[in-house]
Design a protein around this motif. Sequence first.
Motif, PDB file in Angstrom:
ATOM      1  N   LYS A  39       0.836  -1.208   0.000  1.00  0.00           N
ATOM      2  CA  LYS A  39       0.000   0.000   0.000  1.00  0.00           C
ATOM      3  C   LYS A  39       0.871   1.259   0.000  1.00  0.00           C
ATOM      4  O   LYS A  39       0.503   2.273  -0.594  1.00  0.00           O
ATOM      5  CB  LYS A  39      -0.942  -0.010   1.201  1.00  0.00           C
ATOM      6  CG  LYS A  39      -2.114  -0.966   0.996  1.00  0.00           C
ATOM      7  CD  LYS A  39      -2.987  -1.058   2.233  1.00  0.00           C
ATOM      8  CE  LYS A  39      -4.087  -2.087   2.025  1.00  0.00           C
ATOM      9  NZ  LYS A  39      -4.798  -2.383   3.276  1.00  0.00           N
ATOM     10  N   THR A  40       2.002   1.176   0.659  1.00  0.00           N
ATOM     11  CA  THR A  40       2.950   2.297   0.611  1.00  0.00           C
ATOM     12  C   THR A  40       3.396   2.524  -0.831  1.00  0.00           C
ATOM     13  O   THR A  40       3.416   3.664  -1.314  1.00  0.00           O
ATOM     14  CB  THR A  40       4.177   2.008   1.503  1.00  0.00           C
ATOM     15  OG1 THR A  40       3.742   1.935   2.862  1.00  0.00           O
ATOM     16  CG2 THR A  40       5.243   3.088   1.364  1.00  0.00           C
ATOM     17  N   ASP A  43       0.549   4.238  -2.716  1.00  0.00           N
ATOM     18  CA  ASP A  43       0.402   5.674  -2.422  1.00  0.00           C
ATOM     19  C   ASP A  43       1.559   6.486  -2.984  1.00  0.00           C
ATOM     20  O   ASP A  43       1.371   7.619  -3.437  1.00  0.00           O
ATOM     21  CB  ASP A  43       0.305   5.895  -0.901  1.00  0.00           C
ATOM     22  CG  ASP A  43      -1.108   5.684  -0.395  1.00  0.00           C
ATOM     23  OD1 ASP A  43      -2.029   6.357  -0.897  1.00  0.00           O
ATOM     24  OD2 ASP A  43      -1.306   4.840   0.498  1.00  0.00           O
ATOM     25  N   GLN A  44       2.746   5.898  -2.960  1.00  0.00           N
ATOM     26  CA  GLN A  44       3.904   6.633  -3.489  1.00  0.00           C
ATOM     27  C   GLN A  44       3.860   6.722  -5.011  1.00  0.00           C
ATOM     28  O   GLN A  44       4.199   7.761  -5.585  1.00  0.00           O
ATOM     29  CB  GLN A  44       5.209   5.988  -3.008  1.00  0.00           C
ATOM     30  CG  GLN A  44       5.409   6.121  -1.511  1.00  0.00           C
ATOM     31  CD  GLN A  44       5.310   7.569  -1.049  1.00  0.00           C
ATOM     32  OE1 GLN A  44       5.973   8.452  -1.587  1.00  0.00           O
ATOM     33  NE2 GLN A  44       4.476   7.844  -0.061  1.00  0.00           N
ATOM     34  N   ALA A  46       1.172   6.811  -6.725  1.00  0.00           N
ATOM     35  CA  ALA A  46       0.130   7.804  -6.999  1.00  0.00           C
ATOM     36  C   ALA A  46       0.670   9.224  -6.784  1.00  0.00           C
ATOM     37  O   ALA A  46       0.367  10.138  -7.568  1.00  0.00           O
ATOM     38  CB  ALA A  46      -1.083   7.552  -6.113  1.00  0.00           C
ATOM     39  N   SER A  47       1.457   9.415  -5.737  1.00  0.00           N
ATOM     40  CA  SER A  47       2.036  10.740  -5.469  1.00  0.00           C
ATOM     41  C   SER A  47       2.966  11.157  -6.601  1.00  0.00           C
ATOM     42  O   SER A  47       2.938  12.309  -7.059  1.00  0.00           O
ATOM     43  CB  SER A  47       2.836  10.728  -4.161  1.00  0.00           C
ATOM     44  OG  SER A  47       2.016  10.358  -3.087  1.00  0.00           O
ATOM     45  N   HIS A  64       9.900  11.363  -2.695  1.00  0.00           N
ATOM     46  CA  HIS A  64       9.007  10.246  -3.065  1.00  0.00           C
ATOM     47  C   HIS A  64       9.768   9.095  -3.729  1.00  0.00           C
ATOM     48  O   HIS A  64       9.454   7.926  -3.489  1.00  0.00           O
ATOM     49  CB  HIS A  64       7.894  10.743  -3.996  1.00  0.00           C
ATOM     50  CG  HIS A  64       6.825  11.501  -3.270  1.00  0.00           C
ATOM     51  ND1 HIS A  64       6.008  10.922  -2.335  1.00  0.00           N
ATOM     52  CD2 HIS A  64       6.460  12.801  -3.322  1.00  0.00           C
ATOM     53  CE1 HIS A  64       5.174  11.839  -1.854  1.00  0.00           C
ATOM     54  NE2 HIS A  64       5.426  12.985  -2.425  1.00  0.00           N
TER      55      HIS A  64
END
Lengths: 146, 148
Positions: A39-40, A43-44, A46-47, A64
């Motif tokens: 999940k990290t 999210d990364q 996506a960032s 990031h």
Amino acid sequence: MNRLTRFVASVAVVAAIAAPAAVRADDQDTIAYREDIMKTLGDQAASIGMIIQGKAPAENIVAHTQILALAAASALDAFEPKVAGGESKPEVWAQWADFSKKMNEFSMAAADLAKTAKAGGLEAVKPKMQATMTCKGCHDVYRQKK
Amino acid sequence: MTRFAKLAGSVAIVATMLAPVVASADDKDVIDYRQHLMNTLDHQSGALGMILSGVIPDKHMADHIEIISLVASLSPKAFAPHVEGGQSKPEVWSKAADFDKKMKDFVTGSANVTKIARDQGPTEAVNHILDALPCKGCHDLYRDPSKK
């Protein structure tokens, strides 16, 4: 021992015999841990995508990509215990040589991307994105989305 | 300017005045981005917590702490735009001085623990780990977990 107690006890024995099919507490930890890492990565990724689209500060690309590299470095170890469950397909362990090769390649590419970002910023990162973000190539084979 | 153009002009002005109530596309980006940061903190704290409770080997403990520290370094700026929404309470901006101080303490604390974990190893880092994870002190005041 009355009949009810005997019945409860036999149910308990049967449940214990049947237990290997269920996930143990330790296995839950193993699954939860690798899910935290995946999940990290999600999210990364996506960032980083938002930064490339101009929706988040460009200078944050350095942090990031570093985070991505650190999470990627921990990912393969997290999958090492052969514990099926979560969104992992059994193929992760049935085809471990291929899976671990892909993971190692991702980890090395992510480390290289972090170095590139530090040296050259967002513009230097962009051309390397596609080759680094190989998520789909692995997910198509090894992930069953729930 | 025709009467229609004047009317259209006034409608546009009224719409602009009302705009802060509705989140624009840009506002959604601001919220999405800070949520990616907070989600990462949540997942990395979860991973670290499992290592601390002994159910996962500590091989990557320093990596998890460093990730927390890197995300912390990005967080104050991610909350700087006054864009309410997500799980952030309005107090993030109405008590900005306190929020900023807590964020800065988190940035400094997590960077220090990262250095300890890298230089001295996981065992020593454990003694300072709470400096890297002051999550609750902030969340109790500034986060509404009932919202998405």
